[in-house]
Design an enzyme around this catalytic site. Structure first.
Site, PDB file in Angstrom:
ATOM      1  N   SER A   8      52.770  60.701  21.034  1.00 39.50           N
ATOM      2  CA  SER A   8      51.675  61.235  21.684  1.00 39.50           C
ATOM      3  C   SER A   8      51.051  62.673  21.547  1.00 39.50           C
ATOM      4  O   SER A   8      51.989  63.453  20.931  1.00 39.50           O
ATOM      5  CB  SER A   8      51.859  61.350  23.218  1.00 39.50           C
ATOM      6  OG  SER A   8      52.276  59.865  23.935  1.00 39.50           O
ATOM      7  N   HIS A  38      46.821  57.636  20.948  1.00 36.57           N
ATOM      8  CA  HIS A  38      47.965  56.734  19.817  1.00 36.57           C
ATOM      9  C   HIS A  38      47.865  55.598  18.558  1.00 36.57           C
ATOM     10  O   HIS A  38      47.879  55.033  18.931  1.00 36.57           O
ATOM     11  CB  HIS A  38      49.003  55.549  20.370  1.00 36.57           C
ATOM     12  CG  HIS A  38      50.084  56.336  21.909  1.00 36.57           C
ATOM     13  ND1 HIS A  38      49.734  56.363  23.056  1.00 36.57           N
ATOM     14  CD2 HIS A  38      51.691  56.762  21.295  1.00 36.57           C
ATOM     15  CE1 HIS A  38      50.693  57.298  23.606  1.00 36.57           C
ATOM     16  NE2 HIS A  38      51.645  57.603  23.050  1.00 36.57           N
ATOM     17  N   HIS A  60      54.385  50.179  22.592  1.00 36.67           N
ATOM     18  CA  HIS A  60      55.594  50.886  23.710  1.00 36.67           C
ATOM     19  C   HIS A  60      55.709  49.453  24.305  1.00 36.67           C
ATOM     20  O   HIS A  60      55.517  49.070  24.267  1.00 36.67           O
ATOM     21  CB  HIS A  60      55.367  51.741  24.357  1.00 36.67           C
ATOM     22  CG  HIS A  60      54.905  53.411  23.662  1.00 36.67           C
ATOM     23  ND1 HIS A  60      53.410  53.645  22.724  1.00 36.67           N
ATOM     24  CD2 HIS A  60      55.779  54.219  23.307  1.00 36.67           C
ATOM     25  CE1 HIS A  60      53.657  54.462  22.695  1.00 36.67           C
ATOM     26  NE2 HIS A  60      54.779  54.705  23.053  1.00 36.67           N
ATOM     27  N   TYR A  62      56.400  49.978  26.960  1.00 36.37           N
ATOM     28  CA  TYR A  62      55.441  49.635  28.285  1.00 36.37           C
ATOM     29  C   TYR A  62      53.883  48.894  28.207  1.00 36.37           C
ATOM     30  O   TYR A  62      52.833  48.818  29.271  1.00 36.37           O
ATOM     31  CB  TYR A  62      55.317  50.818  29.333  1.00 36.37           C
ATOM     32  CG  TYR A  62      54.860  51.457  28.492  1.00 36.37           C
ATOM     33  CD1 TYR A  62      53.012  51.588  27.912  1.00 36.37           C
ATOM     34  CD2 TYR A  62      55.610  53.102  27.706  1.00 36.37           C
ATOM     35  CE1 TYR A  62      52.988  52.696  27.958  1.00 36.37           C
ATOM     36  CE2 TYR A  62      54.698  54.113  26.831  1.00 36.37           C
ATOM     37  CZ  TYR A  62      53.372  54.179  26.637  1.00 36.37           C
ATOM     38  OH  TYR A  62      53.274  55.198  26.110  1.00 36.37           O
ATOM     39  N   GLU A  63      53.492  48.621  27.036  1.00 37.09           N
ATOM     40  CA  GLU A  63      52.210  47.536  26.588  1.00 37.09           C
ATOM     41  C   GLU A  63      52.387  45.983  26.699  1.00 37.09           C
ATOM     42  O   GLU A  63      51.611  45.406  26.251  1.00 37.09           O
ATOM     43  CB  GLU A  63      51.898  48.980  25.566  1.00 37.09           C
ATOM     44  CG  GLU A  63      51.291  49.528  25.046  1.00 37.09           C
ATOM     45  CD  GLU A  63      51.218  50.392  24.302  1.00 37.09           C
ATOM     46  OE1 GLU A  63      49.969  50.405  23.120  1.00 37.09           O
ATOM     47  OE2 GLU A  63      51.618  50.964  23.091  1.00 37.09           O
ATOM     48  N   ALA A  90      56.841  62.138  22.907  1.00 32.59           N
ATOM     49  CA  ALA A  90      56.805  63.538  23.379  1.00 32.59           C
ATOM     50  C   ALA A  90      58.126  62.707  24.835  1.00 32.59           C
ATOM     51  O   ALA A  90      58.286  61.911  25.127  1.00 32.59           O
ATOM     52  CB  ALA A  90      55.520  63.569  24.342  1.00 32.59           C
ATOM     53  N   MET A 181      60.030  57.142  26.253  1.00 34.64           N
ATOM     54  CA  MET A 181      59.818  55.920  26.599  1.00 34.64           C
ATOM     55  C   MET A 181      59.871  55.659  25.316  1.00 34.64           C
ATOM     56  O   MET A 181      59.200  54.532  24.869  1.00 34.64           O
ATOM     57  CB  MET A 181      58.413  55.159  27.342  1.00 34.64           C
ATOM     58  CG  MET A 181      58.382  56.388  28.433  1.00 34.64           C
ATOM     59  SD  MET A 181      57.041  55.746  29.538  1.00 34.64           S
ATOM     60  CE  MET A 181      57.211  57.301  31.243  1.00 34.64           C
ATOM     61  N   SER A 182      60.190  56.133  24.160  1.00 33.76           N
ATOM     62  CA  SER A 182      59.997  55.419  23.061  1.00 33.76           C
ATOM     63  C   SER A 182      61.159  55.804  22.734  1.00 33.76           C
ATOM     64  O   SER A 182      62.525  55.494  22.541  1.00 33.76           O
ATOM     65  CB  SER A 182      58.918  56.251  21.848  1.00 33.76           C
ATOM     66  OG  SER A 182      59.513  57.409  21.556  1.00 33.76           O
ATOM     67  N   ASN A 205      57.342  68.816  29.586  1.00 38.41           N
ATOM     68  CA  ASN A 205      56.878  69.167  30.870  1.00 38.41           C
ATOM     69  C   ASN A 205      58.123  69.051  31.561  1.00 38.41           C
ATOM     70  O   ASN A 205      58.918  68.172  30.699  1.00 38.41           O
ATOM     71  CB  ASN A 205      55.721  67.441  31.390  1.00 38.41           C
ATOM     72  CG  ASN A 205      56.744  66.261  31.003  1.00 38.41           C
ATOM     73  OD1 ASN A 205      56.484  65.800  30.144  1.00 38.41           O
ATOM     74  ND2 ASN A 205      57.001  65.501  32.290  1.00 38.41           N
ATOM     75  N   HIS A 217      49.655  62.470  31.785  1.00 41.77           N
ATOM     76  CA  HIS A 217      49.934  61.984  31.092  1.00 41.77           C
ATOM     77  C   HIS A 217      49.173  63.039  29.540  1.00 41.77           C
ATOM     78  O   HIS A 217      49.085  63.462  28.391  1.00 41.77           O
ATOM     79  CB  HIS A 217      49.610  60.414  30.571  1.00 41.77           C
ATOM     80  CG  HIS A 217      49.246  60.480  29.298  1.00 41.77           C
ATOM     81  ND1 HIS A 217      50.279  59.945  28.303  1.00 41.77           N
ATOM     82  CD2 HIS A 217      47.864  59.999  27.793  1.00 41.77           C
ATOM     83  CE1 HIS A 217      49.823  59.241  26.799  1.00 41.77           C
ATOM     84  NE2 HIS A 217      48.660  59.283  26.725  1.00 41.77           N
TER      85      HIS A 217
HETATM   86  N1  HPA Z   1      59.001  61.193  31.329  1.00 44.70           N
HETATM   87  C1  HPA Z   1      58.607  59.973  30.741  1.00 44.70           C
HETATM   88  N2  HPA Z   1      58.292  59.884  29.500  1.00 44.70           N
HETATM   89  C2  HPA Z   1      57.818  61.079  29.050  1.00 44.70           C
HETATM   90  C3  HPA Z   1      57.345  62.427  30.101  1.00 44.70           C
HETATM   91  C4  HPA Z   1      58.402  61.996  31.033  1.00 44.70           C
HETATM   92  O1  HPA Z   1      58.310  63.360  32.088  1.00 44.70           O
HETATM   93  N3  HPA Z   1      57.436  63.275  29.603  1.00 44.70           N
HETATM   94  C5  HPA Z   1      56.537  62.530  28.271  1.00 44.70           C
HETATM   95  N4  HPA Z   1      56.619  61.339  28.049  1.00 44.70           N
END
Ligand code: HPA
Length: 246
Positions: A8, A38, A60, A62-63, A90, A181-182, A205, A217
């Protein structure tokens, strides 16, 4: 040839590459991603003289895709002759010493997705999932370039919701430094094909509950863009120079 998967907001890395040709995920027979940030193409080119395929964007779990589908890009790059894989992503940071905006090289991972691309296939050893020699090269290069590079454990979850503060406390107890998530299934796929892997998390973050802030996001993409520069520098110098553990 080295395969590099861009996470990302890290598409900027493509600007450091001398492009020869592009193949869309569709043309390669891969599922395409629906998430903004993406874009789905493979970029063939060279990075400081080293032949690379950049996988720009990824799909992903989650998609709604399965473990086999989201790792198809790794198998496709291997079929093109890629011998080593660099993964970027990320991630949220839950290590108080790892501030957002910096990078973490993965020393290991926790696969908490509940699935695997190898279902029905062989057992494989993951004692050293992330290549030790290659990591040493990156560590040395980061030091030489004065780029702060943390090392730690990445927890890979399915998403797409970000975690709750209770989940982050759980992950901390489990030994995770970052959460995303990857990556974990791609690593498993690459290792089962015998490809050495290194992976880097752009810490975008603080994970949920660490500060009072909420997660979004947009912030993840913005921080990724700002941090991309130093990773371009680290990848071009390390991959350009040395970096052939075998
Ligand atoms: N959690 C999960 N996935 C992420 C995060 C997070 O805080 N930041 C970027 N991808």
């Amino acid at each position: 040839m080295i395969g590099i998967v861009l996470g990302s907001g890290l598409g900027l890395l493509a600007e450091a590459v001398e492009v020869e040709r592009e193949v869309s995920f569709g043309e390669a027979g891969l599922p395409t991603s629906s998430v903004p940030g993406h874009a789905g193409t493979f970029v063939f080119g060279s990075l400081h003289g080293t032949p690379v395929i950049l996988m720009k964007g990824r799909v992903h779990l989650y998609e709604g895709h399965g473990a086999r589908e989201i790792t198809a890009g790794i198998r496709w790059m291997a079929a093109q002759g890629v011998q080593k894989i660099v993964l970027t992503n990320a991630a949220g940071t839950l290590n108080p010493a790892f501030a957002p905006g910096s990078w973490m090289m993965l020393s290991d991972h926790l696969n908490l997705t509940g699935t695997s691309p190898l279902v029905g296939a062989d057992f494989i050893d993951l004692s050293v999932a992330y290549d030790a020699d290659w990591r040493a090269n990156f560590r040395a290069q980061a030091l030489a370039l004065k780029i702060p590079l943390h090392e730690g454990v990445y927890a890979g979850l399915r998403g797409p919701q970000y975690e709750t503060p209770a989940e982050i406390r759980m992950l901390h107890t489990l030994g995770a430094d970052a959460v995303g998530m990857s990556t974990v299934l791609e690593t498993i796929q690459a290792r089962s094909l015998g490809l050495p892997v290194v992976a880097f998390s752009c810490l975008t973050n603080w994970a949920a509950g660490i500060t009072g802030e909420t997660l979004n996001h947009h912030e993840v993409l913005q921080t990724g863009k700002q941090a991309a520069d130093v990773m371009i520098q680290l990848l071009t110098t390390t991959l350009g120079d040395s970096a052939n553990p075998r």
